[in-house]
Design an enzyme around this catalytic site. Structure first.
Site, PDB file in Angstrom:
ATOM      1  N   CYS A 197      65.430  44.881  37.394  1.00 30.10           N
ATOM      2  CA  CYS A 197      64.512  45.659  38.227  1.00 30.10           C
ATOM      3  C   CYS A 197      65.283  46.713  39.012  1.00 30.10           C
ATOM      4  CB  CYS A 197      63.764  44.721  39.179  1.00 30.10           C
ATOM      5  SG  CYS A 197      62.458  45.524  40.141  1.00 30.10           S
ATOM      6  N   CYS A 198      66.414  46.310  39.612  1.00 30.18           N
ATOM      7  CA  CYS A 198      67.251  47.266  40.359  1.00 30.18           C
ATOM      8  C   CYS A 198      67.748  48.383  39.449  1.00 30.18           C
ATOM      9  CB  CYS A 198      68.447  46.542  40.981  1.00 30.18           C
ATOM     10  SG  CYS A 198      68.064  45.542  42.443  1.00 30.18           S
TER      11      CYS A 198
ATOM     12  N   CYS B 151      63.991  47.596  49.233  1.00 26.61           N
ATOM     13  CA  CYS B 151      62.601  47.428  48.826  1.00 26.61           C
ATOM     14  C   CYS B 151      61.938  46.345  49.686  1.00 26.61           C
ATOM     15  CB  CYS B 151      62.518  47.045  47.356  1.00 26.61           C
ATOM     16  SG  CYS B 151      63.020  48.364  46.223  1.00 26.61           S
TER      17      CYS B 151
ATOM     18  N   CYS C 214      62.151  42.596  48.769  1.00 27.59           N
ATOM     19  CA  CYS C 214      63.509  42.066  48.641  1.00 27.59           C
ATOM     20  C   CYS C 214      64.312  42.124  49.937  1.00 27.59           C
ATOM     21  CB  CYS C 214      64.267  42.826  47.553  1.00 27.59           C
ATOM     22  SG  CYS C 214      63.484  42.752  45.939  1.00 27.59           S
TER      23      CYS C 214
ATOM     24  N   CYS D 279      73.226  45.724  44.099  1.00 25.53           N
ATOM     25  CA  CYS D 279      72.193  46.185  43.167  1.00 25.53           C
ATOM     26  C   CYS D 279      72.773  46.978  42.010  1.00 25.53           C
ATOM     27  CB  CYS D 279      71.160  47.030  43.901  1.00 25.53           C
ATOM     28  SG  CYS D 279      71.842  48.545  44.619  1.00 25.53           S
TER      29      CYS D 279
END
EC number: 1.8.4.10
Length: 237
Positions: A119-120, A202, A205, A230
């Site tokens: 996702c990162c 985010c 997170c 990340c």
């Protein structure tokens, strides 16, 4: 063309120089090829103020992951209003993001480190690659005391993955130094910093940290500290 030797030369040349002087020199030396990436955290707001207030011709971009806090977008807007200077947003690749969320779900990053890093990569790392393309100098707001992984960082570093020189002007600053700067210079900052958020990413997170907790404890809090990067600043030598 910049190389690893360029970073060493810059470290020797600018060891004792003030930040504004270094930024001006870099803008002249790497004309049109200097970029600053901001996430609108307190450190980045310090650097934004240095650049915009002094009319230094450095491109400023931000990685808009699509899952930022509302408070972060408010800082974005207030910064544009105060300085009347452009900040270029970089967004995730739409097709890659749609495929990932379609297969894994919107909150799959909680399920595994692999999912979280994927996702990162889509939301941050790939857009960063586009932001840095064709650039020779990348300015960051990271500080040495932010995590164990950053304790040995240099003022100028070579990022072999992106083939770019990184300048970390706030390397030796403390969080309190940043707080004092934004207060003294009336720089817009994220109100989440007043609620225990020291590192803001985010919304799903990031959480506030408790007294005595590590600086990075609020990022990906469900993971062990050893995995909390990340990919933006895990550069190749």
């Amino acid at each position: 063309m910049v190389t690893i030797e360029t970073a060493a030369q810059l470290n020797a040349e600018f060891k004792e120089n003030e930040i504004v002087n270094v930024l001006k020199n870099l803008a002249d030396r790497f004309e049109g090829k200097v970029v600053f990436t901001t996430s609108f955290g307190i450190e980045d707001q310090v650097i934004t103020d240095y650049i915009f207030k002094n009319d230094i011709p450095i491109k400023v971009v931000t990685l808009d992951t699509g899952r930022l806090f509302e408070e972060t977008y408010k800082v974005y807007n207030r910064t544009l209003e105060k300085y009347q200077k452009p900040i270029q947003p970089m967004y995730p690749n739409q097709e890659e993001l749609e495929k990932f969320v379609g297969e894994k779900g919107p909150n799959s990053f909680y399920l595994s480190v692999e999912n979280r890093k994927a996702c990162c990569h889509i939301r941050k790392v790939e857009p960063l690659g586009r932001a840095l393309k064709g650039m020779e100098c990348w300015i960051t707001g990271i500080r040495a005391s932010q995590s164990n992984n950053r304790e040995d960082m240099q003022l100028f570093e070579w990022d072999g993955g992106h083939e770019i020189v990184k300048y970390n002007p706030l390397r030796d600053w403390s969080l309190e130094d940043c707080r004092e700067y934004v207060k003294d210079n009336q720089v817009p900052y994220n109100v989440l910093h007043d609620r225990g958020f020291v590192s803001i990413g985010c919304a799903p997170c990031t959480r506030a940290i408790q007294p005595g907790e590590d600086f990075r404890a609020g990022r990906w809090w469900w993971e062990s500290n050893s995995k909390k990067e990340c990919g933006l600043h895990t550069h190749e030598k």
